[in-house]
Scaffold this motif. Structure first.
Motif, PDB file in Angstrom:
ATOM      1  N   SER A  57       0.808  -1.222   0.000  1.00  0.00           N
ATOM      2  CA  SER A  57       0.000   0.000   0.000  1.00  0.00           C
ATOM      3  C   SER A  57       0.845   1.278   0.000  1.00  0.00           C
ATOM      4  CB  SER A  57      -0.964   0.008   1.191  1.00  0.00           C
ATOM      5  OG  SER A  57      -0.264  -0.149   2.409  1.00  0.00           O
ATOM      6  N   HIS A  65       3.415   1.845  -1.588  1.00  0.00           N
ATOM      7  CA  HIS A  65       4.027   2.011  -2.903  1.00  0.00           C
ATOM      8  C   HIS A  65       2.992   2.291  -3.988  1.00  0.00           C
ATOM      9  CE1 HIS A  65       7.861   0.658  -1.275  1.00  0.00           C
ATOM     10  NE2 HIS A  65       7.211  -0.346  -0.692  1.00  0.00           N
ATOM     11  N   ALA A  66       1.744   2.517  -3.608  1.00  0.00           N
ATOM     12  CA  ALA A  66       0.727   2.847  -4.601  1.00  0.00           C
ATOM     13  C   ALA A  66       1.095   4.161  -5.284  1.00  0.00           C
ATOM     14  CB  ALA A  66      -0.643   2.957  -3.942  1.00  0.00           C
ATOM     15  N   LYS A  67       1.091   4.171  -6.609  1.00  0.00           N
ATOM     16  CA  LYS A  67       1.584   5.323  -7.363  1.00  0.00           C
ATOM     17  C   LYS A  67       0.530   6.403  -7.540  1.00  0.00           C
ATOM     18  CE  LYS A  67       4.871   2.490  -9.977  1.00  0.00           C
ATOM     19  NZ  LYS A  67       5.308   2.054 -11.325  1.00  0.00           N
ATOM     20  N   ASN A  68      -0.739   6.034  -7.538  1.00  0.00           N
ATOM     21  CA  ASN A  68      -1.781   7.021  -7.763  1.00  0.00           C
ATOM     22  C   ASN A  68      -3.027   6.633  -6.990  1.00  0.00           C
ATOM     23  OD1 ASN A  68      -3.095   5.003  -9.443  1.00  0.00           O
ATOM     24  ND2 ASN A  68      -1.609   5.590 -11.038  1.00  0.00           N
ATOM     25  N   GLN A  69      -4.047   7.466  -7.096  1.00  0.00           N
ATOM     26  CA  GLN A  69      -5.276   7.248  -6.349  1.00  0.00           C
ATOM     27  C   GLN A  69      -6.012   5.995  -6.819  1.00  0.00           C
ATOM     28  OE1 GLN A  69      -6.037   9.066  -3.688  1.00  0.00           O
ATOM     29  NE2 GLN A  69      -7.769   7.667  -3.288  1.00  0.00           N
ATOM     30  N   THR A  70      -5.896   5.688  -8.102  1.00  0.00           N
ATOM     31  CA  THR A  70      -6.561   4.497  -8.642  1.00  0.00           C
ATOM     32  C   THR A  70      -6.024   3.235  -7.977  1.00  0.00           C
ATOM     33  OG1 THR A  70      -6.897   5.603 -10.762  1.00  0.00           O
ATOM     34  CG2 THR A  70      -7.060   3.200 -10.734  1.00  0.00           C
ATOM     35  N   GLU A  71      -4.709   3.155  -7.823  1.00  0.00           N
ATOM     36  CA  GLU A  71      -4.115   1.985  -7.179  1.00  0.00           C
ATOM     37  C   GLU A  71      -4.481   1.925  -5.704  1.00  0.00           C
ATOM     38  OE1 GLU A  71       0.047   1.997  -7.881  1.00  0.00           O
ATOM     39  OE2 GLU A  71      -0.133   1.625 -10.051  1.00  0.00           O
ATOM     40  N   LYS A  72      -4.542   3.087  -5.056  1.00  0.00           N
ATOM     41  CA  LYS A  72      -4.935   3.110  -3.647  1.00  0.00           C
ATOM     42  C   LYS A  72      -6.387   2.634  -3.483  1.00  0.00           C
ATOM     43  CE  LYS A  72      -1.821   6.863  -2.252  1.00  0.00           C
ATOM     44  NZ  LYS A  72      -1.730   8.242  -1.717  1.00  0.00           N
ATOM     45  N   LEU A 106      -6.559  -1.190  -3.887  1.00  0.00           N
ATOM     46  CA  LEU A 106      -6.122  -1.935  -2.702  1.00  0.00           C
ATOM     47  C   LEU A 106      -7.147  -1.815  -1.573  1.00  0.00           C
ATOM     48  CD1 LEU A 106      -2.312  -1.038  -2.646  1.00  0.00           C
ATOM     49  CD2 LEU A 106      -3.342  -3.253  -3.195  1.00  0.00           C
TER      50      LEU A 106
END
Length: 508
Positions: free
Chosen positions: A329, A331-338, A341
């Motif tokens: 978590s 290392h999530a690069k942007n809001q979409t990845e957050k 997860l």
């Protein structure tokens, strides 16, 4: 009053089922296999879900139990919140079938032919557990030969002419699972551009295949083929085969007159008919039947109560990988990845809670069923009580539809065998003396016992059965007795009298 359009704001409350709530309801009615498939799909979609390793799975050692005394168990006794598994580790009939002509014949199950085999494969309950140096004996066994494969081998050996072999293959494609040829010969002849005589010749050869009786077009032809091989298709037997409907009705007097034989000869002919196989193709039905895995196990405790526990083999073993979530978590690069997860974590936690609630609900319903049907577990089917879904639902504080979903396709292992949970819900039949009502299943068993004990000279009519049941306290109508009797494939008193007298006169 003038009409005009205007905007208004109103507040209201309504009950809305969220997708997760709807999915939780679906989980209740899933069978063990369906639940495992659903979890496999969820694990494939969600990287935060994983199967629990056997050594981490506390379910097998700490299955939920309840000591439900016959009369004192309460709905709150069934669950302890500190159990290890709760939140972290969660699993043709033929037109005239001869077996139905004589349902009391004890040798019916032994006359399916010498080729009938059953192949069994033991299933491991460890889920993903495996051994690098182990092997499954079932994987080394040869697969069961199907009906198509068995016939194809004989077609290749019996026909040298390619054209005749092609016709035979077309006939084989018309076989049903019982070995009967259901294809239309005229249609096959037209499709292959040949005459019906060629098709008939090929069929005659195919009817010599093993097991005998294959490629018959009806039951009479199937039995005739088998009798011809045994050199027993004499005129009297042909007359009997041509009148199977009279045999089904047990009209022995008419059969003796038509066949021109006496009673002893007719009984011998019937014995020969019984030794035949009316469904020769069933020996190649292929595949082993799946064994029923009970969801709940019930056994007697030392103090006279019942110990009820969930079967560890049916409890899904699913864990939420919080360590992996904490590692990836940040290392999530942007809001979409957050968001992805967070959604995966939410869905994973929801699934484990839903599986936990499913296990609780099944155990709660099963415990109440055991409490209600304690007499059945102790004394047998005669003491099965009338029970409906509403009674159980009211006792445990659940909705009737929830109990219906829980009891669908779920099984209970008891000292008296394995029963579907729905088996314990039976209709009520009033008592003639004003006492407790009787279960319809118990009444069926009583009717069967009365008929089994009747003598050839005193066969019970439906009216006589009604009188005997009323004497024992069961208020039942004649049409209900007839319905239960027919449901158990028991013939009428007239048919039973004919058969019993014929068997008695032969000294059987």
């Amino acid at each position: 009053m003038a009409l005009a359009a205007k905007l208004q704001l109103r507040q209201s409350q309504s009950l809305v089922m969220t997708p997760q709530l709807m999915q939780s309801i679906r989980l209740l009615q899933f069978t063990h296999i369906e639940l495992e498939r659903f979890i496999d799909d969820e694990i494939e979609r969600n990287p935060l879900l994983e199967r629990a390793e056997p050594q981490d799975d506390a379910v097998s050692d700490q299955a939920q139990k309840i000591d439900a005394a016959p009369e004192t168990a309460t709905a709150g006794d069934w669950f302890e919140k500190d159990t290890a598994w709760s939140a972290e580790a969660i699993s043709e009939k033929l037109d005239t079938s001869l077996e139905n002509l004589f349902p009391d014949d004890p040798g019916t199950s032994e006359r399916l032919g010498p080729d009938l085999t059953a192949q069994w494969k033991s299933a491991s309950g460890n889920g993903s557990a495996s051994s690098s140096d182990g092997f499954d004996v079932g994987d080394m066994a040869a697969g069961a030969i199907t009906l198509r494969e068995h016939v194809a081998e004989q077609v290749a050996l019996a026909f040298a002419d390619p054209a005749a072999r092609l016709i035979a293959s077309e006939l084989a494609d018309g076989l049903d699972e019982a070995g009967y040829m259901r294809a239309d010969m005229a249609e096959i002849a037209a499709r292959l551009g040949t005459d019906r005589a060629a098709v008939a010749n090929a069929l005659a050869v195919c009817q010599t295949f093993e097991p005998t009786g294959m490629f018959a077009r009806d039951l009479a032809e199937c039995l005739s083929l088998q009798l011809a091989v045994r050199d027993r298709l004499d005129p009297a037997m042909k007359a009997l085969i041509a009148n199977l409907e009279l045999l089904a009705r047990r009209d022995f007097l008419t059969l003796k007159r038509i066949c021109g034989v006496d009673e002893e000869d007719l009984l011998d002919m019937l014995a020969e008919i019984r030794a035949l196989d009316p469904r020769p193709g069933m020996a190649f039905s292929g595949g082993a039947s799946d064994a029923i895995i009970a969801d709940v196990e019930v056994r007697a405790a030392n103090d006279g109560s019942w110990v009820i526990e969930l079967n560890p083999e049916t409890l899904p073993r699913v864990l939420v990988d919080h360590i992996y979530f904490a590692r990836v978590s940040p290392h999530a690069k942007n809001q979409t990845e957050k968001d992805f997860l967070a959604e995966c974590l939410q869905n994973a936690n929801w699934l484990t809670r839903s599986l936990d609630q499913r296990a609780k609900t099944i155990l709660k319903v099963a415990s109440e069923i055991v409490r209600q049907q304690d007499a059945f577990l102790v004394h047998g089917v005669r003491h099965l009580r009338p029970l409906n879904l509403r009674t159980v639902a009211d006792a445990i504080g659940m909705h009737e539809s929830t109990v219906s979903r829980v009891t669908a396709n779920k099984y209970m292992l008891t000292p008296r065998g394995v029963f579907e949970l729905r088996y314990f819900f039976t209709a009520s039949i009033a008592s003639s003396g004003g006492g407790d009502a009787h279960s319809s299943e118990a009444v069926r068993d009583r009717i069967k016992q009365l008929i089994d004990e009747e003598k050839p000279a005193d066969v019970l009519s439906d009216d006589a059965i009604v009188d005997m049941l009323r004497e024992s306290g069961v208020d039942i109508a004649r049409r209900t007795v007839a319905k239960y009797r027919e449901g158990m494939n028991i013939p009428s008193s007239v048919q039973r009298r004919r058969e019993k007298r014929a068997l008695a006169s032969a000294g059987r």
